[in-house]
Design an enzyme around this catalytic site. Structure first.
Site, PDB file in Angstrom:
ATOM      1  N   TYR A 258      39.162  39.233  46.976  1.00  0.00           N
ATOM      2  CA  TYR A 258      39.407  37.848  47.167  1.00  0.00           C
ATOM      3  C   TYR A 258      38.670  37.202  48.651  1.00  0.00           C
ATOM      4  CZ  TYR A 258      42.069  33.738  48.044  1.00  0.00           C
ATOM      5  OH  TYR A 258      42.281  32.112  48.277  1.00  0.00           O
TER       6      TYR A 258
ATOM      7  N   SER B  24      38.416  26.700  49.931  1.00  0.00           N
ATOM      8  CA  SER B  24      38.193  28.226  50.382  1.00  0.00           C
ATOM      9  C   SER B  24      39.474  28.729  50.961  1.00  0.00           C
ATOM     10  CB  SER B  24      36.957  28.440  51.501  1.00  0.00           C
ATOM     11  OG  SER B  24      36.577  29.720  51.806  1.00  0.00           O
TER      12      SER B  24
ATOM     13  N   ASP C 260      36.462  25.500  31.618  1.00  0.00           N
ATOM     14  CA  ASP C 260      36.497  27.053  32.364  1.00  0.00           C
ATOM     15  C   ASP C 260      35.284  26.901  33.128  1.00  0.00           C
ATOM     16  OD1 ASP C 260      36.081  29.390  32.953  1.00  0.00           O
ATOM     17  OD2 ASP C 260      36.261  30.329  30.992  1.00  0.00           O
TER      18      ASP C 260
ATOM     19  N   LYS D 107      35.863  34.600  49.192  1.00  0.00           N
ATOM     20  CA  LYS D 107      35.775  33.211  50.002  1.00  0.00           C
ATOM     21  C   LYS D 107      34.769  33.483  51.079  1.00  0.00           C
ATOM     22  CE  LYS D 107      39.156  31.317  47.847  1.00  0.00           C
ATOM     23  NZ  LYS D 107      38.836  29.948  47.010  1.00  0.00           N
TER      24      LYS D 107
END
Length: 272
Positions: free
Chosen positions: A148, A134, A56, A152
């Site tokens: 999101y 990315s 993880d 990135k």
């Protein structure tokens, strides 16, 4: 000479496709997944060429332990492909604290922990290639993907800085920046906000704007990624798909025009 490649998030999507392609051509792959059983078929097919690691990436200590395990098993790490991550769909106003933190924890901090763990190894080797998966949404933005996009953008800022810091150690850095592809990223792996009616028209327009041709074929990325890995002078920014380049070019042209229109006011703010 075969390469030793560490891939995070290798249970599905790009990570699985690229791991399979690298193994087929004779490289050795340390593949990580949250559920190690998802890697069983790779082990059955490629045997000792695969090192499966349950990981993880949100656990920083576990990331360092995983990197050490790769070195103990294979002796070195030539390439890191930081692929673990997921999509969060929904308006910014709809996003809960838990959702926002989960998105940034995995997409940014998880990538950071694995990167930090591998740098000393590559620095000692005086060679290595860190590849961060990315998105072209680290260069431009789309509605309904605000957190999101932010994750990135953070990855891109981190990795551009990293490239300048480690180049004298023989370490190369590349950002793979795909447009949309038909992977699990927007399916079962994705997280959704609780929808509100006020944003329904924006979401509808966003989803209707995508045509079947907007989504790339994931299998078609393999050759390009192998070329990136094998390049003696890989690019820092590496767009994947035919949608990414025209989209980025249009937005950057608009930004430059806006900077130009306001340059006198901007310069005047300097004070001398």
């Amino acid at each position: 000479m075969s390469k030793i490649i560490l891939i995070t998030g290798a249970s599905r999507g790009f990570g699985r496709l690229w791991a399979n392609a690298l193994l087929k051509r004779g490289d050795k792959v340390a593949a990580t997944a949250r559920n190690i059983e998802d890697l069983n078929d790779l082990i059955e097919t490629f045997g000792d060429a695969v090192l499966p690691i349950q990981l993880d990436v949100n656990d920083r200590e576990a990331c360092f332990a995983a990197v050490n395990k790769v070195v103990a098993n294979f002796g070195r790490i030539d390439v890191l492909i930081n692929n673990a991550g997921f999509g969060l769909f929904g308006a910014i106003e709809e996003t809960t604290e838990k959702q926002a933190r989960a998105q940034i924890e995995t997409n940014f901090f998880g990538l950071l922990w694995v990167t930090q763990a591998v740098i000393p190894i590559m620095r000692a080797q005086k060679s290595g290639h860190i590849i961060q998966v990315s998105s072209f949404l680290g260069l431009v933005t789309l509605p309904v993907l605000g957190i999101y996009n932010a994750s990135k953008y953070a990855v891109n800022g981190l990795s551009e800085t990293l490239a300048s810091e480690v180049k004298d150690f023989g370490i190369k850095v590349s950002l793979i920046e795909p447009n949309g592809f038909s992977t699990d990223w927007s399916g079962a792996s994705a997280m959704q906000t609780e929808p509100t009616e006020i944003y329904a028209p924006i979401k509808q327009a966003f989803f209707e704007s995508a045509t079947p041709d907007s989504w790339g074929n994931p299998e078609s990325t393999t050759s390009a990624v192998l070329q990136l890995i094998d390049s003696a002078n890989p690019p820092l920014h590496f767009l994947l798909g035919k949608v990414a380049y025209p989209g980025v070019k249009q937005v950057y042209s608009q930004r430059l025009a806006e900077f130009e229109a306001w340059k006198e006011v901007s310069a005047g703010a300097h004070g001398h």
